[in-house]
Design an enzyme around this catalytic site. Structure first.
Site, PDB file in Angstrom:
ATOM      1  N   HIS A 341     -11.045  19.824  -9.465  1.00 50.05           N
ATOM      2  CA  HIS A 341     -10.432  19.000  -8.424  1.00 50.05           C
ATOM      3  C   HIS A 341     -10.228  19.764  -7.115  1.00 50.05           C
ATOM      4  CE1 HIS A 341      -8.306  15.815  -6.605  1.00 50.05           C
ATOM      5  NE2 HIS A 341      -7.537  15.430  -7.598  1.00 50.05           N
ATOM      6  N   LYS A 384     -10.808  -9.117  -9.241  1.00 48.40           N
ATOM      7  CA  LYS A 384     -10.600  -9.095  -7.791  1.00 48.40           C
ATOM      8  C   LYS A 384     -10.758 -10.472  -7.150  1.00 48.40           C
ATOM      9  CE  LYS A 384     -13.872  -7.443  -5.200  1.00 48.40           C
ATOM     10  NZ  LYS A 384     -14.837  -6.540  -4.535  1.00 48.40           N
ATOM     11  N   LEU A 392      -3.673 -11.898  -2.510  1.00 50.24           N
ATOM     12  CA  LEU A 392      -2.983 -10.709  -3.001  1.00 50.24           C
ATOM     13  C   LEU A 392      -3.951  -9.534  -2.974  1.00 50.24           C
ATOM     14  CD1 LEU A 392      -1.232 -12.242  -6.152  1.00 50.24           C
ATOM     15  CD2 LEU A 392      -0.223 -11.876  -3.879  1.00 50.24           C
ATOM     16  N   PRO A 394      -5.843  -6.617  -4.256  1.00 53.26           N
ATOM     17  CA  PRO A 394      -6.055  -6.254  -5.666  1.00 53.26           C
ATOM     18  C   PRO A 394      -5.489  -4.893  -6.064  1.00 53.26           C
ATOM     19  CG  PRO A 394      -8.137  -6.279  -4.440  1.00 53.26           C
ATOM     20  CD  PRO A 394      -7.111  -6.905  -3.558  1.00 53.26           C
ATOM     21  N   ASP A 395      -5.538  -3.907  -5.162  1.00 56.34           N
ATOM     22  CA  ASP A 395      -4.974  -2.597  -5.500  1.00 56.34           C
ATOM     23  C   ASP A 395      -3.456  -2.697  -5.653  1.00 56.34           C
ATOM     24  OD1 ASP A 395      -5.060   0.448  -5.653  1.00 56.34           O
ATOM     25  OD2 ASP A 395      -3.718   0.137  -3.949  1.00 56.34           O
TER      26      ASP A 395
END
Length: 590
Positions: A341, A384, A392, A394-395
């Site tokens: 990472h 989605k 709304l 989606p996340d």
């Protein structure tokens, strides 16, 4: 054969050709014109911080923290802020070096499990269902598509990522290939050997790990990329040799050690024979590491748990934990990725994984653990399309469902880290978006209150949506506060000052500060590609998700040794919350 004093690599060459996608813009052409990462207003950051701790404090605790923050703002905080502003004047990204060191390179715990991200490839959902005997052929095709992507970057033909017409920072794509973390006694370093064609030569070999042995071969021949049949010939030779001779020493497993121990072991290897340094650098500089495992994990489009566990916590000899990109193959033709990472964020690996997945799909699959509990499920009643139809985001829909699920499972708010990207800015990476807001908690409470009216619940849910969306926008525009607070604490440390009380206040860690978020979350895109990470704290969860038109796919982790957490239950409660939230919107229209 391997000897005690050297790591031997079996090298070979090859031939032939292939294409790339073109675009008028060059991948890295906007790097010099991106704005510098801003330092937010101290007053605004502290105001947002106070708001974020509210869900975790009673009135007395909150007043005490409020006084501490006020004292900090009017005292040492302002002095630290001025020093931070001074630092920012001399750097295009005042956070970059600090973040790399503090978040990754200075940390001594094993990075392979605790920091690497990993995820299974989605090929099983179309043309490559699990099938024994396909590992070599599929591996050659997968590698070939990855090398084509590498060539796009070399030629700067990968399209520039944009939001609308605004270009995003593309620097992290330089760190995907030919990049490796190198262990140090007190601090690791990141070595990057990648160059674009206009900059000069770049390593063109791949490392292959199999049965504890290490091999390399070049993927270019006379200026052209070798073909899948040629790659398959190399893999077949390696596979046959490894299965007809004793296993090798499994040097790669050392990369899963505690960082200082691995650094000492590496120095010992180099001390045995200087040639070992050359061999280690060969691995470090390779385009990527390809691991061939004899494992045959169970996997279906609805359940990726076992294969994901094997990619993240399986055989440590089939991946080089320090490499930015490991591609792992299994005997049943299933694949996955694992990467360090430190050099880049997860969306970079998601991007290359999506590219390869699309190419395999387009060509119909042809050439033209541990203590960790892992649950990877798809929610298929809707996705989605329906959430957007209901206006709304989606996340935000997933994040609030997670807040409600955690509240129902544990009876309290869950401090949450959601990744927000700051790539609008030069070398921008991420900011923390704290999803557990006062508005979210009020909504969760109303959902658990049997006397709360449906209209009230819907109203509070929409307020929570609005707050979340506003905060995400702020974070992406450089107006978050967590990285700002980190910068202030690091300034204090560099100046030799006592740790300011704001950072020792119990509410700082209780609300997630200092890496104590019980929910570590991120959206991993809107394609079939998925991934996951381990929890940030022992009593927490890792929760990554991807959003598709007709489904939500969630990847959740928790430690089995923690009696308090339960990944399976949390995911089922998230799915329950999806239905409850949609019912609120449907009821409101009656």
């Amino acid at each position: 054969m391997h000897t005690q004093k050297s790591l031997i690599f079996y090298c070979d060459c090859i031939m032939e050709d292939q294409l790339a996608k073109s675009t008028e813009e060059r991948t890295f052409q906007y790097q010099d014109t991106l704005p510098s990462l801003p330092v937010p207003s101290l007053e605004e950051s502290l105001k947002k911080y106070l708001e974020s701790v509210k869900p975790f404090a009673n009135e007395e605790e909150y007043k005490k923290t409020e006084e501490i923050v006020k004292k900090f703002q009017n005292g040492v905080g302002e002095k630290l802020h001025q020093k931070l502003l001074k630092r920012a004047k001399g750097k295009r990204n005042w956070l970059e070096e600090w973040w790399l060191n503090v978040a990754y390179l200075d940390v001594r715990i094993p990075s392979q499990l605790n920091f690497n991200f990993a995820g299974p490839a989605a090929y099983i959902e179309h043309y490559w269902p699990p099938k024994e005997g396909t590992q070599l052929e599929r591996g050659s095709i997968t590698l070939w598509h990855n090398f084509n992507y590498w060539q796009l970057l070399r030629k700067e033909k990968l399209p520039v990522h944009k939001v609308g017409n605004t270009p995003l920072d593309m620097d992290q794509f330089r760190m995907l290939f030919s990049t490796c973390r190198v262990p140090g006694i007190t601090r690791d370093s990141v070595m990057n050997y990648f160059s674009t064609e206009s900059e000069g030569c770049s390593p063109s070999h791949v490392t292959v790990l199999c049965q504890g042995r290490v091999f390399v071969f070049d993927v270019m021949h006379e200026g052209c990329l070798i073909t899948p049949p040629e790659i398959c010939r190399q893999l077949t030779y390696i596979h046959k040799r490894c299965h007809s001779e004793p296993d090798g020493p499994g040097i790669a497993a050392l990369t899963s050690e505690e960082r200082t121990q691995w650094a000492k072991a590496r120095e010992y290897l180099i001390g045995l024979d200087p040639q070992n340094l050359t061999m280690l650098e060969k691995i470090q500089s390779s385009i990527l590491v390809y691991g061939m495992s004899d494992g045959s994990p169970h996997v279906t489009p609805e359940d990726y748990s076992q294969v994901t566990a094997m990619i993240l916590t399986g055989d440590p000899t089939v991946l080089w934990g320090d490499k930015s990109y490991n591609l792992i193959s299994f005997s049943n033709g299933v694949f996955g990725c694992n990467g360090d990472h430190a050099p880049y964020d997860g969306m970079i690996m998601i991007n290359v994984s999506r590219y390869v997945d699309e190419k395999i799909f387009e060509n119909e699959g042809k050439w033209k653990a541990s203590d960790l509990d892992i649950v990877v499920y798809a929610f298929t009643p809707f996705g989605k399309k329906l959430t957007k139809k209901k206006m709304l985001h989606p996340d935000t829909f997933v994040q609030l469902a997670l807040q409600l699920a955690y509240y129902r499972l544990h009876g309290r708010p869950g401090c949450c880290y959601e990744t927000a990207m700051t790539r609008y800015f030069y070398h921008g990476r991420t900011e923390t978006m704290r999803s557990c807001t006062v508005e979210a908690v009020r909504w969760c409470q109303s959902m658990q209150d049997p006397y709360a009216h449906l209209h009230e619940r819907r109203q509070k849910m929409l307020q929570a949506f609005a707050k979340h969306n506003e905060m995400m926008k702020d974070c992406s525009n450089g107006k978050g506060f967590d990285r700002h607070l980190l910068g202030l604490s690091l300034i204090a440390k560099e100046e030799g000052l006592p740790v300011p009380e704001i950072f020792t206040d119990p509410l700082f860690s209780k609300s997630g500060g200092g890496g104590n978020f019980v929910l570590s979350t991120s959206l991993v895109g809107y394609s079939r590609t998925r991934g996951l990470v381990v929890p940030m704290v022992h009593n927490g969860y890792g929760f990554f998700y991807n959003i598709r038109d007709d489904r939500f796919v969630v990847s959740c982790t928790a430690w089995k040794s923690c009696a308090e957490t339960d990944a399976e239950k949390l995911v089922q409660l998230v799915f329950h919350a999806f239905h409850d939230m949609m019912q609120l919107m449907n009821t409101a229209q009656l």
